[in-house]
Design a protein around this motif. Structure first.
Motif, PDB file in Angstrom:
ATOM      1  N   TYR A 118       0.851  -1.182   0.000  1.00 16.23           N
ATOM      2  CA  TYR A 118       0.000   0.000   0.000  1.00 16.23           C
ATOM      3  C   TYR A 118       0.892   1.240   0.000  1.00 16.23           C
ATOM      4  O   TYR A 118       1.594   1.502   0.969  1.00 16.23           O
ATOM      5  N   PRO A 422     -12.050   0.311  13.035  1.00 15.95           N
ATOM      6  CA  PRO A 422     -12.437   1.318  12.038  1.00 15.95           C
ATOM      7  C   PRO A 422     -13.604   2.147  12.531  1.00 15.95           C
ATOM      8  O   PRO A 422     -14.485   1.650  13.234  1.00 15.95           O
ATOM      9  N   GLY A 432     -16.530   5.118   3.938  1.00 13.01           N
ATOM     10  CA  GLY A 432     -15.097   5.168   4.186  1.00 13.01           C
ATOM     11  C   GLY A 432     -14.839   5.060   5.676  1.00 13.01           C
ATOM     12  O   GLY A 432     -15.761   5.178   6.506  1.00 13.01           O
ATOM     13  N   ARG A 433     -13.593   4.827   6.043  1.00 13.26           N
ATOM     14  CA  ARG A 433     -13.257   4.615   7.442  1.00 13.26           C
ATOM     15  C   ARG A 433     -11.977   5.344   7.817  1.00 13.26           C
ATOM     16  O   ARG A 433     -11.063   5.490   7.010  1.00 13.26           O
ATOM     17  N   ASP A 438      -8.184  -0.406   8.450  1.00 11.84           N
ATOM     18  CA  ASP A 438      -8.977   0.137   7.353  1.00 11.84           C
ATOM     19  C   ASP A 438      -8.688   1.621   7.162  1.00 11.84           C
ATOM     20  O   ASP A 438      -8.633   2.118   6.028  1.00 11.84           O
ATOM     21  N   GLY A 439      -8.518   2.336   8.276  1.00 14.92           N
ATOM     22  CA  GLY A 439      -8.223   3.755   8.186  1.00 14.92           C
ATOM     23  C   GLY A 439      -6.858   4.032   7.598  1.00 14.92           C
ATOM     24  O   GLY A 439      -6.674   5.012   6.866  1.00 14.92           O
ATOM     25  N   ARG A 441      -5.300   2.035   5.377  1.00 10.75           N
ATOM     26  CA  ARG A 441      -5.377   1.724   3.942  1.00 10.75           C
ATOM     27  C   ARG A 441      -6.191   2.758   3.177  1.00 10.75           C
ATOM     28  O   ARG A 441      -6.011   2.922   1.964  1.00 10.75           O
ATOM     29  N   GLU A 442      -7.075   3.457   3.883  1.00  7.96           N
ATOM     30  CA  GLU A 442      -7.920   4.463   3.234  1.00  7.96           C
ATOM     31  C   GLU A 442      -7.088   5.540   2.542  1.00  7.96           C
ATOM     32  O   GLU A 442      -7.530   6.141   1.551  1.00  7.96           O
ATOM     33  N   THR A 446      -3.374   0.743  -3.537  1.00  5.09           N
ATOM     34  CA  THR A 446      -2.921  -0.643  -3.520  1.00  5.09           C
ATOM     35  C   THR A 446      -2.100  -0.942  -4.776  1.00  5.09           C
ATOM     36  O   THR A 446      -2.508  -0.580  -5.883  1.00  5.09           O
TER      37      THR A 446
END
Length: 483
Positions: A118, A422, A432-433, A438-439, A441-442, A446
């Motif tokens: 990421y 998240p 969204g998060r 998750d936050g 990767r937001e 990728t």
């Protein structure tokens, strides 16, 4: 969140306006390769130093928060605690969550090494609210920075000094160019940031404003994270610990004077225990102190226009037959609102369909938990929720049926205090998060990479493949996966 933001209540020398956005974004973009280049370890060291400095000067941050919001000292201290914990988590876990990892190559590509990682987006714009001016922005800011992005923060015009304090302390803690820049001003500044071709926008505010943010971002196909409003609910089952549920309900509804996006606004309690629960809630809420006093539990309503919204919700509920358990229109002494508890409010009242964002709690009785679930899920919002029951397994089952991004069982708003979880909602509460893996990767893109380890015995991806290659592969797939 609320839909309008007025002019600041006092002058500040931290102003820039929409004209400063372009320069801030350009400077952030220039600094980003250096910040990404120091790697996860370098960024962790820098963000850890920032956290240590924030905690060392915690009293100073508390004073800045209180000066701009008027909230109580303990409400401000809670922000500082959460800021430090979430910043620590993002710095500590970014490398593990976002770093390169191998994935299985599968039968067809067994000769390939496959990895996923990421990578930072570049420059992230964060538009923060006034109700938690330090804690709420730190979620996307810390995740974006830990991932290798630089950030341009647009705080609410009511709380510009908090945003600037955060940026200044990071610059003090870290040698190198500024990786967190602040632009201030009204909604026009936020609109300019949305149109500045940053690589992502994270917005926290009202659902209505979130729609406008999306429209502005769409001009450049800028992706967005939206944390909109909420109408969070609690379900109280017949076997619940009523003392604990009442105590939690009052705190979740009244802390920060009810100005919390995941604050509790409605309770559905099973009829057989409703009367006792209401008495407990009423007694606890009546004991709270409101006003400009050192021992106050509730500070002011920060947004003057919100006073009329809160009053309109109370009036509408009463006009539709609601029972006033505590307070009412006499609870308003601007800019303060004392706790208000209403019971038996019709479900089509604006007090139950729209975000009140004040110290008003609606308690409605239901025949059973199934009815409570239906009422919770009937809302257009879907941010947080809570369930109180004597059976924790039942609590988890109820939680799984709720249309909400986050649920606490036998607690309130616990999810916001756990950095690994998240944070975000569904429906009118956004998408969204922030927080947790998750936050992180937001705020990344990728990237999948393959690398050939050796030449395959059969090469299907070539016009020069041997005759019968594809038929052989079909037979193999049938044998392995065809039954």
């Amino acid at each position: 969140m609320t839909t309008e933001t007025p002019a600041p209540r006092h002058e500040t020398d931290v102003t820039s306006g929409p004209g400063a956005v372009g320069a801030a974004v350009a400077a952030a973009r220039e600094a980003q390769p250096w910040w990404a280049g120091i790697g996860f370890a370098g960024r962790k060291k820098a963000l850890d130093a920032w956290r240590v400095l924030i905690l060392r000067r915690a009293d100073e941050l508390v004073d800045v928060i209180r000066a701009e919001t008027g909230k109580t000292a303990d409400d401000a201290r809670l922000e500082v605690i959460l800021v430090a914990d979430h910043l620590r988590w993002a710095a500590a876990h970014a490398g593990k969550v976002l770093g390169r990892r191998r994935v299985p190559s599968g039968l067809l590509m067994f000769n390939q090494s496959a990895t996923v990682e990421y990578r930072p987006l570049g420059v992230v714009g964060v538009i923060g609210p006034w109700n938690y001016p330090a804690f709420i922005p730190i979620g996307p800011v810390s995740a974006a920075l830990a991932a290798g992005n630089t950030v341009v923060l647009k705080p609410s015009e009511l709380t510009p000094a908090v945003g600037q304090w955060l940026a200044d302390t990071l610059a003090e803690a870290v040698d190198g160019p500024r990786v967190l820049r602040v632009v201030t001003g009204s909604g026009e500044t936020g609109a300019a940031l949305c149109r500045a071709a940053v690589d992502k926008i994270s917005f926290t505010g009202s659902s209505a404003t979130g729609r406008r943010v999306m429209a502005a971002c769409a001009e450049n196909l800028t992706p967005v994270v939206i944390e909109g409003g909420g109408k969070d609910a609690m379900i109280v089952a017949a076997d619940a610990d009523l003392d604990a549920a009442a105590d939690a309900a009052v705190w979740a509804a009244m802390s920060n004077a009810g100005q919390t996006c995941v604050g509790l606004e409605r309770v559905y309690v099973v009829s057989e225990v409703a009367d006792r629960f209401l008495r407990l809630v009423g007694d606890r809420a009546a004991a709270l102190r409101t006003g400009d006093r050192p021992d106050a539990d509730l500070g002011p309503i920060v947004l003057p226009r919100q006073l009329e919204i809160i009053k309109a919700h109370v009036r509408d509920a009463v006009a539709r037959g609601a029972r006033v358990v505590l307070g009412g229109t006499e609870s308003f002494t601007p800019p303060y609102v004392a706790p208000i508890v209403l019971a038996d409010v019709p479900e089509d009242s604006v007090a139950l369909t729209e975000e009140t964002f004040g110290p008003v709690l609606v308690v409605n009785r239901v025949t059973c938990v199934d009815e409570a679930v239906d009422q919770v899920n009937a809302s257009a919002y879907g941010l947080g929720a809570s369930v109180y029951t004597g059976d924790r397994s039942q609590g988890r089952r109820i939680a799984g049926r709720l249309r909400a991004g986050m649920v606490s069982v036998n607690a309130v708003i616990a999810f916001a205090g756990i950095p690994a979880l998240p944070f975000g909602g569904v429906g009118d509460s956004g998408f969204g998060r922030v927080h947790g893996p998750d936050g992180l990767r937001e705020f990344t893109r990728t990237q999948a990479v393959t690398s050939q380890r050796f030449r395959p015995l059969m090469q299907p991806n070539s016009f020069g493949r041997a005759p019968g290659t594809m038929q052989t592969l079909v037979r193999m797939m049938r044998a392995l996966y065809g039954r």
